[in-house]
Design an enzyme around this catalytic site. Sequence first.
Site, PDB file in Angstrom:
ATOM      1  N   GLY A  34      37.279  42.896  43.212  1.00  0.00           N
ATOM      2  CA  GLY A  34      37.342  41.455  42.690  1.00  0.00           C
ATOM      3  C   GLY A  34      36.663  41.466  41.663  1.00  0.00           C
ATOM      4  O   GLY A  34      35.100  41.639  41.894  1.00  0.00           O
ATOM      5  N   ARG A 106      49.069  38.118  44.627  1.00  0.00           N
ATOM      6  CA  ARG A 106      48.080  37.316  45.146  1.00  0.00           C
ATOM      7  C   ARG A 106      48.623  35.823  45.396  1.00  0.00           C
ATOM      8  O   ARG A 106      48.218  34.691  45.823  1.00  0.00           O
ATOM      9  CB  ARG A 106      46.722  37.021  43.936  1.00  0.00           C
ATOM     10  CG  ARG A 106      47.293  37.432  42.852  1.00  0.00           C
ATOM     11  CD  ARG A 106      46.569  37.541  41.940  1.00  0.00           C
ATOM     12  NE  ARG A 106      44.554  36.831  42.320  1.00  0.00           N
ATOM     13  CZ  ARG A 106      43.970  37.481  40.863  1.00  0.00           C
ATOM     14  NH1 ARG A 106      44.229  38.252  40.091  1.00  0.00           N
ATOM     15  NH2 ARG A 106      42.801  36.983  41.773  1.00  0.00           N
ATOM     16  N   ASP A 284      33.227  43.398  34.800  1.00  0.00           N
ATOM     17  CA  ASP A 284      32.203  43.533  35.915  1.00  0.00           C
ATOM     18  C   ASP A 284      30.979  43.770  35.822  1.00  0.00           C
ATOM     19  O   ASP A 284      29.565  43.198  36.531  1.00  0.00           O
ATOM     20  CB  ASP A 284      32.698  43.246  37.403  1.00  0.00           C
ATOM     21  CG  ASP A 284      34.590  42.574  36.524  1.00  0.00           C
ATOM     22  OD1 ASP A 284      34.438  41.646  36.776  1.00  0.00           O
ATOM     23  OD2 ASP A 284      34.817  42.715  37.578  1.00  0.00           O
TER      24      ASP A 284
END
Length: 343
Positions: A34, A106, A284
């Site tokens: 994530g 989710r 990320d």
Amino acid sequence: MKKIVTMGEIMLRLSTPNNEKFIQADEFDINYGGGEANVAVSCANYGHKAEFVTAVPDNELGECAIASLRKYGVETCHIAKCGERLGIYYLETGASIRPSKVVYDRAHSSITTATAKDFDFDAIFKDADWFHFTGITPAVSDSAAVLTEEALKAAKKHGVTVSCDLNFRKKLWSSDKAKKVMTNLMKYVDVCIGNEEDADLVLGYKPGKTDVTSGDLELAGYRDIFERMVKDLGFKYCISSLRVSHSASDNGWSACIYSAKDKEFYHSKTYSLHPIVDRVGGGDSFAGGVITGFLDGKDFKSALEFGVAASALKHTIPGDFNLVSRKEVEALAGGDGSGRVQR
């Protein structure tokens, strides 16, 4: 050694093996990841203290997610155990001219219903130097958006530097809602990270004649919007990754940065990424690398080069986490991209 705190959702990732399409797959490869969790792993991997804040269900899957972070040295002591379930995302890994596809499962995950009462933000930020979040977290629910702002208020109360990766996700919210929520949160942000789509869809700044589909990048347009964003929103730095997608397996990769203090725009060196093993988590790894550069005390140009090199290497690694060493990043940033066997 500096301390960074990140907050967001960690999910179970189920990806098709061997570039199979969903309809072909009889099994899935399992990873956890994530946006903010990936950044925490990167920073911990480079030797900084990293803590990840989230909520997971009080069951075995929640424990597995926590263990995946602890394995790489990320502190998890303030993770709340509450809510109904761990979020899941399914990844169909593309190749050549076929793009990768993501399907989210989710809804009603633990982080979507968590509130500030589930966290001791004063304890979390007491000794922190940096706080990082993304536009994904406030997008998952209205409650998560409120939680994000409460965390930001606490971070600023403790004098913590704040970065945000804008990370627009059209499957989670509309551009109009993103602009309303995220523009409000920008008053807490010192370092804004994103790409050309994020700047447009989240904050309404479009970089000139740039076309992300064709890969036609107009650097003058980036400087223009960075100068306006710094003036309008008070950022110290504006940063954008620059991806030229020749295909799902072949990208050009670089980045640019603008320093409000120096009034200087800088474009990094460009890497040719081919073949790409896994691009999920690439942004990320870039954010984690740039943040690490700043935490190391590097100047803004060197911090950017570290982030670009780190992310270039991430594209060679399956899974969400970037597991390359500081030595490997510094070697690539220094010019060694030969890929020769190390004996």
